[in-house]
Design a protein around this motif. Structure first.
Motif, mmCIF file in Angstrom:
data_model
loop_
_atom_site.group_PDB
_atom_site.id
_atom_site.type_symbol
_atom_site.label_atom_id
_atom_site.label_comp_id
_atom_site.label_asym_id
_atom_site.label_seq_id
_atom_site.Cartn_x
_atom_site.Cartn_y
_atom_site.Cartn_z
ATOM 1 N N VAL A 196 0.851 -1.191 0.000
ATOM 2 C CA VAL A 196 0.000 0.000 0.000
ATOM 3 C C VAL A 196 0.889 1.244 0.000
ATOM 4 C CG1 VAL A 196 -1.680 1.303 1.373
ATOM 5 C CG2 VAL A 196 -1.886 -1.187 1.176
ATOM 6 N N HIS A 197 0.507 2.228 -0.803
ATOM 7 C CA HIS A 197 1.275 3.471 -0.850
ATOM 8 C C HIS A 197 0.919 4.327 0.367
ATOM 9 C CE1 HIS A 197 2.803 7.354 -2.154
ATOM 10 N NE2 HIS A 197 3.529 6.693 -3.045
ATOM 11 N N PRO A 198 1.902 4.685 1.202
ATOM 12 C CA PRO A 198 1.600 5.399 2.451
ATOM 13 C C PRO A 198 0.827 6.702 2.267
ATOM 14 C CG PRO A 198 3.874 4.636 2.469
ATOM 15 C CD PRO A 198 3.344 4.391 1.086
ATOM 16 N N LEU A 199 1.238 7.525 1.302
ATOM 17 C CA LEU A 199 0.584 8.819 1.138
ATOM 18 C C LEU A 199 -0.839 8.684 0.618
ATOM 19 C CD1 LEU A 199 0.715 11.870 1.339
ATOM 20 C CD2 LEU A 199 1.676 11.928 -0.972
ATOM 21 N N ARG A 200 -1.057 7.774 -0.336
ATOM 22 C CA ARG A 200 -2.422 7.604 -0.865
ATOM 23 C C ARG A 200 -3.331 6.968 0.182
ATOM 24 N NH1 ARG A 200 0.492 6.638 -5.636
ATOM 25 N NH2 ARG A 200 0.252 4.375 -5.557
ATOM 26 N N GLN A 201 -2.794 6.033 0.985
ATOM 27 C CA GLN A 201 -3.593 5.445 2.055
ATOM 28 C C GLN A 201 -3.994 6.522 3.052
ATOM 29 O OE1 GLN A 201 -2.929 5.169 5.460
ATOM 30 N NE2 GLN A 201 -4.353 3.572 6.092
ATOM 31 N N ARG A 202 -3.019 7.345 3.434
ATOM 32 C CA ARG A 202 -3.282 8.421 4.408
ATOM 33 C C ARG A 202 -4.311 9.406 3.863
ATOM 34 N NH1 ARG A 202 1.689 12.285 6.114
ATOM 35 N NH2 ARG A 202 0.517 14.053 6.914
ATOM 36 N N ARG A 203 -4.179 9.777 2.600
ATOM 37 C CA ARG A 203 -5.131 10.710 1.983
ATOM 38 C C ARG A 203 -6.528 10.097 1.936
ATOM 39 N NH1 ARG A 203 -7.084 12.143 -3.213
ATOM 40 N NH2 ARG A 203 -7.403 14.395 -3.385
ATOM 41 N N ALA A 204 -6.614 8.816 1.559
ATOM 42 C CA ALA A 204 -7.914 8.157 1.494
ATOM 43 C C ALA A 204 -8.565 8.081 2.867
ATOM 44 C CB ALA A 204 -7.770 6.756 0.899
ATOM 45 N N MET A 205 -7.768 7.815 3.893
ATOM 46 C CA MET A 205 -8.321 7.742 5.246
ATOM 47 C C MET A 205 -8.716 9.124 5.774
ATOM 48 S SD MET A 205 -8.666 4.696 6.375
ATOM 49 C CE MET A 205 -8.160 3.850 7.861
ATOM 50 N N GLU A 206 -7.890 10.126 5.521
ATOM 51 C CA GLU A 206 -8.205 11.475 6.011
ATOM 52 C C GLU A 206 -9.469 12.028 5.362
ATOM 53 O OE1 GLU A 206 -4.596 13.579 5.145
ATOM 54 O OE2 GLU A 206 -3.764 13.252 7.157
ATOM 55 N N GLY A 234 -10.595 5.937 -5.546
ATOM 56 C CA GLY A 234 -10.095 7.235 -5.089
ATOM 57 C C GLY A 234 -11.144 8.325 -5.042
ATOM 58 N N CYS A 235 -12.405 7.995 -5.372
ATOM 59 C CA CYS A 235 -13.497 8.968 -5.269
ATOM 60 C C CYS A 235 -14.063 8.942 -3.842
ATOM 61 C CB CYS A 235 -14.591 8.643 -6.280
ATOM 62 S SG CYS A 235 -14.036 8.774 -7.988
ATOM 63 N N SER A 272 3.299 4.261 8.258
ATOM 64 C CA SER A 272 3.016 3.967 6.853
ATOM 65 C C SER A 272 1.517 3.827 6.603
ATOM 66 C CB SER A 272 3.729 2.685 6.419
ATOM 67 O OG SER A 272 3.333 1.600 7.236
ATOM 68 N N GLY A 273 0.704 3.949 7.655
ATOM 69 C CA GLY A 273 -0.734 3.838 7.500
ATOM 70 C C GLY A 273 -1.480 4.571 8.592
ATOM 71 N N LEU A 274 -2.545 5.266 8.203
ATOM 72 C CA LEU A 274 -3.405 5.953 9.164
ATOM 73 C C LEU A 274 -4.476 4.978 9.645
ATOM 74 C CD1 LEU A 274 -3.595 8.864 10.306
ATOM 75 C CD2 LEU A 274 -5.350 9.301 8.579
ATOM 76 N N VAL A 275 -4.841 5.061 10.912
ATOM 77 C CA VAL A 275 -5.786 4.129 11.517
ATOM 78 C C VAL A 275 -7.053 4.865 11.941
ATOM 79 C CG1 VAL A 275 -6.185 2.524 13.434
ATOM 80 C CG2 VAL A 275 -3.934 2.636 12.345
ATOM 81 N N ARG A 276 -8.195 4.316 11.566
ATOM 82 C CA ARG A 276 -9.487 4.791 12.076
ATOM 83 C C ARG A 276 -10.116 3.682 12.910
ATOM 84 N NH1 ARG A 276 -12.177 9.366 10.143
ATOM 85 N NH2 ARG A 276 -11.117 10.465 8.440
ATOM 86 N N GLU A 277 -10.785 4.071 13.977
ATOM 87 C CA GLU A 277 -11.492 3.104 14.821
ATOM 88 C C GLU A 277 -12.963 3.074 14.415
ATOM 89 O OE1 GLU A 277 -12.034 1.960 19.548
ATOM 90 O OE2 GLU A 277 -11.255 3.912 18.980
ATOM 91 N N LEU A 278 -13.462 1.875 14.156
ATOM 92 C CA LEU A 278 -14.832 1.719 13.674
ATOM 93 C C LEU A 278 -15.793 1.496 14.836
ATOM 94 C CD1 LEU A 278 -14.181 -0.600 10.576
ATOM 95 C CD2 LEU A 278 -13.835 1.876 10.829
ATOM 96 N N ARG A 279 -16.735 2.413 14.984
ATOM 97 C CA ARG A 279 -17.730 2.308 16.060
ATOM 98 C C ARG A 279 -19.122 2.637 15.524
ATOM 99 N NH1 ARG A 279 -16.099 0.762 20.708
ATOM 100 N NH2 ARG A 279 -13.920 0.998 21.319
ATOM 101 N N ASP A 280 -20.139 2.128 16.235
ATOM 102 C CA ASP A 280 -21.533 2.271 15.816
ATOM 103 C C ASP A 280 -21.698 1.661 14.425
ATOM 104 O OD1 ASP A 280 -24.187 2.851 15.871
ATOM 105 O OD2 ASP A 280 -23.963 5.020 15.996
ATOM 106 N N CYS A 281 -21.375 0.373 14.350
ATOM 107 C CA CYS A 281 -21.340 -0.358 13.078
ATOM 108 C C CYS A 281 -22.633 -1.125 12.821
ATOM 109 C CB CYS A 281 -20.169 -1.353 13.080
ATOM 110 S SG CYS A 281 -18.549 -0.619 13.386
#
Length: 201
Positions: free
Chosen positions: A61-71, A79-80, A179-188
């Motif tokens: 995984v590309h670090p910058l694109r992963q980070r951008r997608a997560m942010e 990528g949309c 190398s990767g941004l993390v989001r926590e998934l809640r209220d799933c």
């Protein structure tokens, strides 16, 4: 198949940087730039931006694109903007419901969300998802930390000791090369694939 947005290509190599120990107890780069860190002050792996150069490396995984997608909550495939409605943002995950009661509630995810049309594409082309996958709507997906390589002090400089997922609130995050941004998934809420097909129609 067009490679997913977050996939790294063979022409996108990690940029060479020497990791050093900083006086404030953490790691940094020699000749570090402001852009080498995120808004929380965590150091990030710097990788060339040359999507389409060489061949896609589906396991990387590309670090910058992963980070951008997560942010920005972008679809990891095209990528949309990822699918969102009143029930939350759409995620496609490998099925790990046997891991703990209530999964994926509270899960830390490094995989960005997805849009409805790309669910079918992913299920068709990703071997890991063909072994079992679920679609989840997530109302609370806060950014909580990073995935990367933890370092410790060494005689000749910081020494990499292994991959970790660490929250921004942990003082040890200053020793992580992210190398990767993390989001926590809640209220799933789990979503049936048939419901998505109706939405895509």
């Amino acid at each position: 198949m067009i490679p997913p947005y977050v996939t790294a290509w063979s022409g996108e190599q990690d940029l060479p940087h020497r990791v050093v120990e900083r006086p404030d107890r953490g790691i940094g780069f020699v000749n570090e730039l402001l852009s080498d860190r995120d808004q929380h002050g965590v150091l990030w792996q710097q990788t060339m931006l040359r999507a389409g150069t060489g061949r896609p490396e589906f396991g990387r995984v590309h670090p910058l694109r992963q980070r951008r997608a997560m942010e920005l909550l972008l679809c990891q495939v095209c990528g949309c903007i990822a699918a969102q409605n009143d029930d939350g943002v759409l995620w496609l995950q490998r099925d790990h419901r046997d891991d703990w009661p209530g999964w994926p509630e509270g899960m830390a995810s490094v995989e960005p969300p997805i849009c409805v049309p790309c669910v079918a594409v992913s299920l068709r082309h990703c071997p890991a998802l063909r072994r079992g996958a679920v679609v989840v709507r997530v109302r609370d997906c806060s950014v909580v930390g990073v995935r990367g390589v933890l370092h410790r002090p060494g005689v000749l400089g910081p020494v990499a000791i292994g991959a970790v997922t660490m929250s921004y609130g942990d003082p040890g995050v200053r020793w992580v090369l992210a190398s990767g941004l993390v989001r926590e998934l809640r209220d799933c809420t789990l979503v049936r694939f048939e419901e998505l097909a109706d939405q895509a129609a």
